[in-house]
Design an enzyme around this catalytic site. Sequence first.
Site, PDB file in Angstrom:
ATOM      1  N   GLY A 162      15.096  12.492   0.556  1.00 28.91           N
ATOM      2  CA  GLY A 162      14.581  10.848   0.318  1.00 28.91           C
ATOM      3  C   GLY A 162      14.890  10.535  -1.071  1.00 28.91           C
ATOM      4  O   GLY A 162      15.896  10.760  -1.742  1.00 28.91           O
TER       5      GLY A 162
ATOM      6  N   ASN B 181       4.695  12.377  -2.631  1.00 33.44           N
ATOM      7  CA  ASN B 181       3.786  11.828  -1.503  1.00 33.44           C
ATOM      8  C   ASN B 181       4.451  11.588  -0.191  1.00 33.44           C
ATOM      9  O   ASN B 181       4.043  10.797   0.753  1.00 33.44           O
ATOM     10  CB  ASN B 181       3.015  10.791  -1.963  1.00 33.44           C
ATOM     11  CG  ASN B 181       4.048   9.474  -2.231  1.00 33.44           C
ATOM     12  OD1 ASN B 181       5.284   9.916  -2.343  1.00 33.44           O
ATOM     13  ND2 ASN B 181       3.565   8.309  -2.387  1.00 33.44           N
TER      14      ASN B 181
ATOM     15  N   SER C 101       3.001   2.217  -4.696  1.00 25.50           N
ATOM     16  CA  SER C 101       3.283   1.442  -3.557  1.00 25.50           C
ATOM     17  C   SER C 101       2.773  -0.052  -3.691  1.00 25.50           C
ATOM     18  O   SER C 101       1.691  -0.421  -4.569  1.00 25.50           O
ATOM     19  CB  SER C 101       2.504   2.199  -2.520  1.00 25.50           C
ATOM     20  OG  SER C 101       2.471   1.209  -1.267  1.00 25.50           O
TER      21      SER C 101
ATOM     22  N   TYR D  73      -4.331   5.645   1.912  1.00 21.33           N
ATOM     23  CA  TYR D  73      -3.131   5.399   1.221  1.00 21.33           C
ATOM     24  C   TYR D  73      -3.067   4.410   0.036  1.00 21.33           C
ATOM     25  O   TYR D  73      -2.799   4.508  -1.013  1.00 21.33           O
ATOM     26  CB  TYR D  73      -1.860   5.009   2.060  1.00 21.33           C
ATOM     27  CG  TYR D  73      -0.512   4.979   1.493  1.00 21.33           C
ATOM     28  CD1 TYR D  73       0.218   6.123   1.105  1.00 21.33           C
ATOM     29  CD2 TYR D  73       0.166   3.876   1.246  1.00 21.33           C
ATOM     30  CE1 TYR D  73       1.412   6.270   0.481  1.00 21.33           C
ATOM     31  CE2 TYR D  73       1.185   3.802   0.583  1.00 21.33           C
ATOM     32  CZ  TYR D  73       1.870   4.652   0.027  1.00 21.33           C
ATOM     33  OH  TYR D  73       3.378   4.756  -0.288  1.00 21.33           O
TER      34      TYR D  73
ATOM     35  N   LYS E  48      -3.270   4.927  -3.956  1.00 22.61           N
ATOM     36  CA  LYS E  48      -2.095   4.486  -5.002  1.00 22.61           C
ATOM     37  C   LYS E  48      -2.765   3.620  -6.060  1.00 22.61           C
ATOM     38  O   LYS E  48      -2.407   3.412  -7.151  1.00 22.61           O
ATOM     39  CB  LYS E  48      -1.213   3.610  -4.249  1.00 22.61           C
ATOM     40  CG  LYS E  48      -0.184   4.671  -3.312  1.00 22.61           C
ATOM     41  CD  LYS E  48       0.423   5.723  -4.171  1.00 22.61           C
ATOM     42  CE  LYS E  48       1.199   6.604  -3.258  1.00 22.61           C
ATOM     43  NZ  LYS E  48       2.139   7.523  -4.254  1.00 22.61           N
TER      44      LYS E  48
ATOM     45  N   VAL F 201      11.479   1.414   1.288  1.00 20.48           N
ATOM     46  CA  VAL F 201      12.497   2.399   1.315  1.00 20.48           C
ATOM     47  C   VAL F 201      12.604   3.007   2.733  1.00 20.48           C
ATOM     48  O   VAL F 201      11.519   3.457   3.063  1.00 20.48           O
ATOM     49  CB  VAL F 201      12.720   3.399   0.319  1.00 20.48           C
ATOM     50  CG1 VAL F 201      13.846   4.383   0.535  1.00 20.48           C
ATOM     51  CG2 VAL F 201      12.697   2.792  -1.109  1.00 20.48           C
ATOM     52  N   LYS F 202      13.569   3.170   3.505  1.00 22.55           N
ATOM     53  CA  LYS F 202      13.301   4.109   4.764  1.00 22.55           C
ATOM     54  C   LYS F 202      13.356   5.511   4.586  1.00 22.55           C
ATOM     55  O   LYS F 202      13.998   6.372   4.203  1.00 22.55           O
ATOM     56  CB  LYS F 202      14.691   3.795   5.489  1.00 22.55           C
ATOM     57  CG  LYS F 202      14.698   4.537   6.827  1.00 22.55           C
ATOM     58  CD  LYS F 202      16.252   4.392   7.565  1.00 22.55           C
ATOM     59  CE  LYS F 202      16.488   5.088   8.899  1.00 22.55           C
ATOM     60  NZ  LYS F 202      15.426   4.473   9.736  1.00 22.55           N
ATOM     61  N   THR F 203      11.866   6.007   4.644  1.00 25.26           N
ATOM     62  CA  THR F 203      11.495   7.142   4.415  1.00 25.26           C
ATOM     63  C   THR F 203      10.261   7.674   5.323  1.00 25.26           C
ATOM     64  O   THR F 203      10.089   6.632   6.201  1.00 25.26           O
ATOM     65  CB  THR F 203      10.964   7.509   2.988  1.00 25.26           C
ATOM     66  OG1 THR F 203       9.902   6.784   2.898  1.00 25.26           O
ATOM     67  CG2 THR F 203      11.955   7.096   1.841  1.00 25.26           C
TER      68      THR F 203
ATOM     69  N   ILE G  28       7.301   8.075   4.764  1.00 23.89           N
ATOM     70  CA  ILE G  28       5.907   7.718   4.526  1.00 23.89           C
ATOM     71  C   ILE G  28       5.859   6.320   5.317  1.00 23.89           C
ATOM     72  O   ILE G  28       4.876   5.982   5.588  1.00 23.89           O
ATOM     73  CB  ILE G  28       6.038   7.159   2.871  1.00 23.89           C
ATOM     74  CG1 ILE G  28       4.297   6.943   2.612  1.00 23.89           C
ATOM     75  CG2 ILE G  28       6.685   6.209   2.325  1.00 23.89           C
ATOM     76  CD1 ILE G  28       3.534   8.057   2.954  1.00 23.89           C
TER      77      ILE G  28
END
Length: 418
Positions: free
Chosen positions: A130, A207, A286, A342, A346, A373-375, A377
Amino acid sequence: MAVHGAHSSGAGVHCTLPTTLPRPHTRPPPSRPTQKERQEVQDDDPEMRHLGVSPSSPCRVRPRAAAPSPPARLQPRVTFPAASIVHARAAAGATPASPPHHRLEAVRRDHETVPESQFRLAVVTGGNRGIGLEVCRQLAVQGVTVILTARNEKRGKDAVQYLRHECNLSNVIYHPLDILDGDSVASLAKHIESRYGKLDILMQVNNAGVGGVVVDQDALRALNIDPDTWLSGKAANLLDRVVVQTYDEAVKCVNTNYYGIKWVTEGLLPLLKRSTSGARIVNTTSLRSELKRMPNEKLREELGDADAWDEKRMEAMLDEFLQALKHGRLEDEGWPTMLPAYSMSKMVVNLYTRILARRHPEMRINCVHPGFVKTEINWNTGVIPPEEGARGAVELALLPDDGPTGCYYDQTHLGVAW
């Protein structure tokens, strides 16, 4: 980086950005992907899925005969609060500052001789997929020697092979790192000390997949929540149907997202102080970290003053938060309720970044939100490819000596998080 004006990040630390930095190419806002498009990306090359490489990546993995490796089994983590954390903390910071390391006057790389004055070394945590993998690629393209770290040895080595063979980048090496294991942190520090004698860039992207909740991913995808709803926080009520918040998951989230960053920083700080090109520390954060998302007005105001905080006070606050979560008192006490662990982890990462910047004004220390972002998480609901999400972090890692410090960035733009 494009910045509109200057922003103060609290007493003693001011965020200003020179106008000499290159402005990134502007792109139109990403369109909302259809369910079919999301599934097509997920069903792409299995090896790309293993590495978290997007279809738009400059490097694509060629199909191979070997089957993809099974997912790594979750290892027992450090509990919080517990005496084992104290032990890990001591071990992570146990590497003493030794006399200046005697190095060769030049370093061999890519069959060229690189003068020591131009040699830059980076450590990237969570570099095996990623955003972390893309950060490694972009730094290596800029001539930085990159130590890609990951807890899972096979996945870490696979990532390095991808960068070497598919992207033609030989200046990337693998070293194992479990950010919550003091011995592992010390081993990495010892390796850098003995081989390089210094560290120039610490990029913490460790993370992935640690959101502090248990999620029914199929049910979440079926909701097809659009990006605006995600980013505004309006998805909180929808998530109640598919997300379960547990104390154990919250503990794991806080350990990884805050304590892991802290222990790695402490363990590598003596090496960063020896940087000959000016040390850079970049912590991934984030949008959930922005203080406007903190319901408790008094605490929100207090968190805005970095000079009033240190690690002891931050960790006492995290203790209070975890107890409130454990006993179902989040809303009553004014804590965040959407992805609470989360969000809190952060917010603390942002605060810790500002504290470090205040203590080490000779370094450039910042935090960055990579975008939606496409991940893992966000359970692959994001719309930005990793190569775009990594851009801001890489620019912060390569800042000039008069660049900003103690700042929060929303991708490549100076943001307002406090």
